[in-house]
Design a protein around this motif. Sequence first.
Motif, PDB file in Angstrom:
ATOM      1  N   SER A  84     -23.374   3.241  13.211  1.00 22.82           N
ATOM      2  CA  SER A  84     -24.261   2.121  13.564  1.00 22.82           C
ATOM      3  C   SER A  84     -24.882   2.351  14.934  1.00 22.82           C
ATOM      4  O   SER A  84     -24.347   3.099  15.759  1.00 22.82           O
ATOM      5  CB  SER A  84     -23.451   0.831  13.598  1.00 22.82           C
ATOM      6  N   LEU A  85     -25.989   1.659  15.181  1.00 21.77           N
ATOM      7  CA  LEU A  85     -26.599   1.700  16.514  1.00 21.77           C
ATOM      8  C   LEU A  85     -25.628   1.150  17.551  1.00 21.77           C
ATOM      9  O   LEU A  85     -25.499   1.679  18.650  1.00 21.77           O
ATOM     10  CB  LEU A  85     -27.881   0.858  16.539  1.00 21.77           C
ATOM     11  N   GLY A  86     -24.964   0.061  17.198  1.00 23.49           N
ATOM     12  CA  GLY A  86     -24.056  -0.568  18.157  1.00 23.49           C
ATOM     13  C   GLY A  86     -22.908   0.343  18.546  1.00 23.49           C
ATOM     14  O   GLY A  86     -22.550   0.455  19.719  1.00 23.49           O
ATOM     15  N   GLY A  87     -22.340   1.017  17.552  1.00 23.45           N
ATOM     16  CA  GLY A  87     -21.247   1.931  17.830  1.00 23.45           C
ATOM     17  C   GLY A  87     -21.721   3.112  18.649  1.00 23.45           C
ATOM     18  O   GLY A  87     -21.046   3.564  19.576  1.00 23.45           O
ATOM     19  N   ASN A  88     -22.896   3.602  18.293  1.00 20.91           N
ATOM     20  CA  ASN A  88     -23.457   4.737  19.022  1.00 20.91           C
ATOM     21  C   ASN A  88     -23.683   4.385  20.498  1.00 20.91           C
ATOM     22  O   ASN A  88     -23.400   5.178  21.392  1.00 20.91           O
ATOM     23  CB  ASN A  88     -24.778   5.139  18.348  1.00 20.91           C
ATOM     24  N   LEU A  89     -24.126   3.149  20.733  1.00 15.40           N
ATOM     25  CA  LEU A  89     -24.368   2.693  22.111  1.00 15.40           C
ATOM     26  C   LEU A  89     -23.048   2.518  22.873  1.00 15.40           C
ATOM     27  O   LEU A  89     -22.879   3.035  23.981  1.00 15.40           O
ATOM     28  CB  LEU A  89     -25.147   1.375  22.083  1.00 15.40           C
ATOM     29  N   CYS A  90     -22.105   1.789  22.269  1.00 16.27           N
ATOM     30  CA  CYS A  90     -20.882   1.425  22.998  1.00 16.27           C
ATOM     31  C   CYS A  90     -19.895   2.577  23.126  1.00 16.27           C
ATOM     32  O   CYS A  90     -19.020   2.566  23.982  1.00 16.27           O
ATOM     33  CB  CYS A  90     -20.207   0.225  22.341  1.00 16.27           C
ATOM     34  N   ASN A  91     -20.043   3.620  22.275  1.00 15.93           N
ATOM     35  CA  ASN A  91     -19.221   4.810  22.447  1.00 15.93           C
ATOM     36  C   ASN A  91     -19.595   5.534  23.747  1.00 15.93           C
ATOM     37  O   ASN A  91     -18.817   6.287  24.311  1.00 15.93           O
ATOM     38  CB  ASN A  91     -19.408   5.737  21.243  1.00 15.93           C
ATOM     39  N   VAL A 116      -4.430  -3.363  19.420  1.00 15.56           N
ATOM     40  CA  VAL A 116      -4.970  -3.894  18.176  1.00 15.56           C
ATOM     41  C   VAL A 116      -6.353  -3.296  17.939  1.00 15.56           C
ATOM     42  O   VAL A 116      -7.180  -3.229  18.846  1.00 15.56           O
ATOM     43  CB  VAL A 116      -4.998  -5.446  18.178  1.00 15.56           C
ATOM     44  N   ALA A 117      -6.567  -2.797  16.722  1.00 17.45           N
ATOM     45  CA  ALA A 117      -7.861  -2.255  16.334  1.00 17.45           C
ATOM     46  C   ALA A 117      -8.630  -3.365  15.622  1.00 17.45           C
ATOM     47  O   ALA A 117      -8.148  -3.926  14.640  1.00 17.45           O
ATOM     48  CB  ALA A 117      -7.672  -1.061  15.414  1.00 17.45           C
ATOM     49  N   VAL A 118      -9.794  -3.678  16.157  1.00 20.55           N
ATOM     50  CA  VAL A 118     -10.549  -4.838  15.657  1.00 20.55           C
ATOM     51  C   VAL A 118     -11.782  -4.349  14.895  1.00 20.55           C
ATOM     52  O   VAL A 118     -12.733  -3.844  15.477  1.00 20.55           O
ATOM     53  CB  VAL A 118     -10.965  -5.753  16.826  1.00 20.55           C
ATOM     54  N   ASP A 119     -11.732  -4.508  13.592  1.00 25.93           N
ATOM     55  CA  ASP A 119     -12.827  -4.081  12.711  1.00 25.93           C
ATOM     56  C   ASP A 119     -13.897  -5.174  12.692  1.00 25.93           C
ATOM     57  O   ASP A 119     -13.626  -6.307  12.273  1.00 25.93           O
ATOM     58  CB  ASP A 119     -12.250  -3.860  11.308  1.00 25.93           C
ATOM     59  N   LEU A 120     -15.121  -4.838  13.131  1.00 31.46           N
ATOM     60  CA  LEU A 120     -16.172  -5.861  13.250  1.00 31.46           C
ATOM     61  C   LEU A 120     -17.032  -5.992  11.995  1.00 31.46           C
ATOM     62  O   LEU A 120     -17.931  -6.839  11.947  1.00 31.46           O
ATOM     63  CB  LEU A 120     -17.088  -5.508  14.439  1.00 31.46           C
ATOM     64  N   TYR A 126     -14.278  -1.860  16.877  1.00 31.38           N
ATOM     65  CA  TYR A 126     -15.024  -0.718  16.335  1.00 31.38           C
ATOM     66  C   TYR A 126     -15.896  -1.201  15.181  1.00 31.38           C
ATOM     67  O   TYR A 126     -15.643  -2.256  14.585  1.00 31.38           O
ATOM     68  CB  TYR A 126     -14.083   0.407  15.907  1.00 31.38           C
ATOM     69  N   ALA A 127     -16.925  -0.398  14.899  1.00 33.17           N
ATOM     70  CA  ALA A 127     -17.829  -0.714  13.785  1.00 33.17           C
ATOM     71  C   ALA A 127     -17.527   0.260  12.644  1.00 33.17           C
ATOM     72  O   ALA A 127     -16.561   0.079  11.918  1.00 33.17           O
ATOM     73  CB  ALA A 127     -19.271  -0.631  14.259  1.00 33.17           C
ATOM     74  N   GLY A 128     -18.298   1.335  12.518  1.00 37.13           N
ATOM     75  CA  GLY A 128     -18.047   2.284  11.434  1.00 37.13           C
ATOM     76  C   GLY A 128     -16.841   3.177  11.694  1.00 37.13           C
ATOM     77  O   GLY A 128     -16.353   3.856  10.791  1.00 37.13           O
TER      78      GLY A 128
END
Lengths: 759, 286
Positions: free
Chosen positions: B105-112, B44-48, B25-27
Amino acid sequence: MTVTATTTDPQPGYKWVGTRPVRHDGLDKVTGRARYGADLNLPGMLIGAVLRSPHAHARILSIDTSAAEAMEGVRAVVTGADFPMLESGGEGSGEEYYDPLDLCRNVMARDKVLYEGHALAAVAATSRREALAALAAIEVDYEVLPHVLDVSEAMAPDAPILHEDLITEGVEPVPTTPSNVASRYVIDRGDIEKGFAEADVIVEREFVTQPVHQGYIEPHAVVADVGEDGKATVFCSSQGHFMVRAHTAELLGWEPSRVKVIPAEIGGGFGGKTTVYVEPVATRLSQKAGRPVKIVMTRDEVFRATGPTSGCKIRLKVGATRDGRLTAVSGSMAYQAGAFKGSPVSLGCMCAFAPYTIENVFLEGFDVVVNMPKVTAYRAPGAPMASFASETLLDEIAERVGMDPLEFRLHNAAEEGVRSVYGPIHKRIGFRETVEAVRDHPHYSIELGPNQGRGVASGFWFNFGGSSSATVHINEDGTASVLTGSPDIGGSRASMALMAAEELGIDVYDVTPIVSDTESVGYTDVTGGSRVTHATGLAVIDACRKVVADLRARAAMVWDVDVDEVEWVDGRAQHVSGDRAPMTTRDLAADAAGTGGPITASAAVNARGAGAAFSTQVCDVEVDPETGYVKILRYTTAQDAGRAIHPSYVEGQMQGGVAQGIGWALNEEYIFDADGTMENPGFLDYRMPVASDLPMIDTVIVEVPNPGHPYGVRGVGEVGIVPPMAAVANAIHDATGLRLSELPMSPVKVLEAIGANGG
Amino acid sequence: MRYVAPTSIEETVSVLAGDVRAQVYAGATDFIPQLRMGRPEPGVAVDLKRIDRLTDLRREGDTWVIGAATPSARLSEEEDLVAELPGLVEAAHLIGSDQIQSRASLGGNLCNASPAADSVPAMVVNDGRAVIAGPAGMRTIPVASVVTGPGSTSLATDEFLVELVFDRPPPRTADAYLRFIPRTEMDIAVVGAGARLTLDEAGRCQEVSVALGAVAPTVVMVPAAADILVGNPLTDEALKRVAAEASAVCNPIDDKRGTKAYRRQVAGVLAVRALRLAADRAARTG
């Protein structure tokens, strides 16, 4: 354009009433120090959680809690079997009618669950995670039953029946079979056939509204602690801790004095916190576990199991002469009560045309149970939806007879001495003055652009009195503590302090207003019905006057003169003939032991004489013809406050009512799926307005003093939410030519209406 | 649920390889609310956010490179990016409130992979590329091929998004993104429309791209917009045809946020408004 707020000047002769000191509780609230319902934590405290029905309507065949009870960390489990079954009937408490049997079944379901979210068991464990795991381990065997939500469907002969013992009241002959119609209420005055025969113009429409939630920010939260002596201390936020005490004790089969309720600060109630949900449950869990138990609802639970107010179906017919005189109204209103009887439909019937003089009236109201949460009071309960219908029709009538809508209202305005639509003779009221205030406001003549429109609407609310207590202590330093039993949901501490300062003649900051617990002040009804500044204010004024009499008597004793020789001016005892040096409150307080002991007085009232409230509002909108989006451009509200004790909090109440009304008008609604499950139990999809959705809501405080209060106070908390739906609808009509008769007037509905109109 | 915050791409790859139930996850502005609403906890939660490259924002030659976890608030602060890709920045700015902006983030918005994600139509019309890391190294794919359906992406469970790459726009080119919500903020798109166009010196359309959000399981392109507009100026008549084509390509659902009919109609309206806005901007960059 932003129009600046206007208000009356402080009344000459008053030093404190009508001024705007910073509220006594303000600093703690803006810094986060104030303690709300969820803020208390006690040593050894357990966390409670409630198991809620996933079905809108089902018979509970069995509940097996044995696996949950055996789980790690679980200290207590309760179901309906842990609470006594109460008798039907009983008296109302404050503004809220309630039936003990219904209340006990709402708090914890017995044989049936009646809505999705209905509580049927609860667990207390050492952590929330363990509590939730235990809830998942409770095995419930349901027989799912057909459900019904729509009022018309619920009234149909073949509807699923919620209560096999519910026989309609108010119908002759008494029905022999159960139905979902709990009662029929009728207002029947004059001769409507004659009235409609006199009419030159008749309009008739059907209106539909959806259930809406009060939307308070703070979820219900409680910490209950039952001691070894069997007595319970309950800390929670509510609109009335004496109500919480009475209901909690009753639902547990106890006497009220076995429960002490300590009021937390309250993060909004709007009527929705005038009953109990988790308080008796946490108390029983604490009793079983022998430890304090905290329950804090999630937002999801708040939506699924508390509030809301009724959705409804209303059909109204209004007649008027060519010169704009109302001759007759008739119609029917059916309100959703939720799972148990008690919708505010009778109040809707009473309020809809209350601002006007109409001789011929026939209105019938139906209280209809459906498979959603039991409705709870919401700001002027019942009036907003009824007034959406009536005030939309009045706009149409005014248009048909070619009158300005405000002139039309003035032409038909109710006045002092005239019988109201709902029965009593009006006392001195300020309806006409609110209409004139809007008419004379610069807003009413601002030019509109393309796709823009202007609408007006008015509203009425009774305002209540009721029981209140107050105690005033003069402290050793001459300051005053003012104790009341009214939770402060709208700035009432500041109002109590101002009235006490006025009476005692001391600085408002030398008064400490305190909301006392159930063992430290006399019984006080819930904060509701816009009653506190009026009724609790009367108790405060009375207690202060007793204190002043005592202070004068003590000065007379010190001076060895007759008490009639002592007058109280600006917080000082003065000798009328003038040869004694004045004594201040501080002087008298310092010498209290020598003149009879501490200076203190209490007073209690069952207040009558609450002055009726009226509001008239004007709204400008712009409608996007391609998307159906309605933008609120400008909004002005004029309201009769009788006398504004603290004008800022009067304005806040006026603006808050309008903001909630705009939400109700445009986007708020409960959305259910085919199974009767609420689809939008959160603020994302239950669309209350956000700050940027609203313009500055301009306020005009009208002051037509209420003869039933020494300062002329009228309640101000509720009437502001009555006109907005019709004001917005009438503005949309002005912008588009469309008459919308369903709430919410969401973009989808507006665009459909534009499309249907060939737009 | 374990929590890890790797500081390099390699470390992240090995964490993901070690647990098929890992979730990056990002934000976390979608991730945490989803957990609260009952989504099963990952192993496991992976904070990027501790990986420098994932929170970067830089101009690299003729491209803009935006780290997958770079907060949206950073985009609005980058003046040159706002000037060159205003529609993209606006779309990112619409994700949540001001507080959320410093996390989302853009990345989170995309991958969600929400059909209603605001930034995705804006990224797609700008021909965005997604740089993806996995056990086999890095690969780059079009943003348009990341989302495969509501909540699902083409990334393997052991892959994650590193960054997003956008070409800097040529002259007389601009983008725009508009969404419809029933309120003014704090809401989810009922319809979203991204548009980008390049004008020639005479003001005729040279290149046109229109993408719609919230009207189908994934972002929908409106290829007919280019067919109608390229070689022509933006006339009312041409835009009316574009609106009809945009409405026609939608495949919306009825839900609590809007009806099929409403979404179809408003998709056409927003496509046209976004095109007009992009054209005004393109003309100004002349």
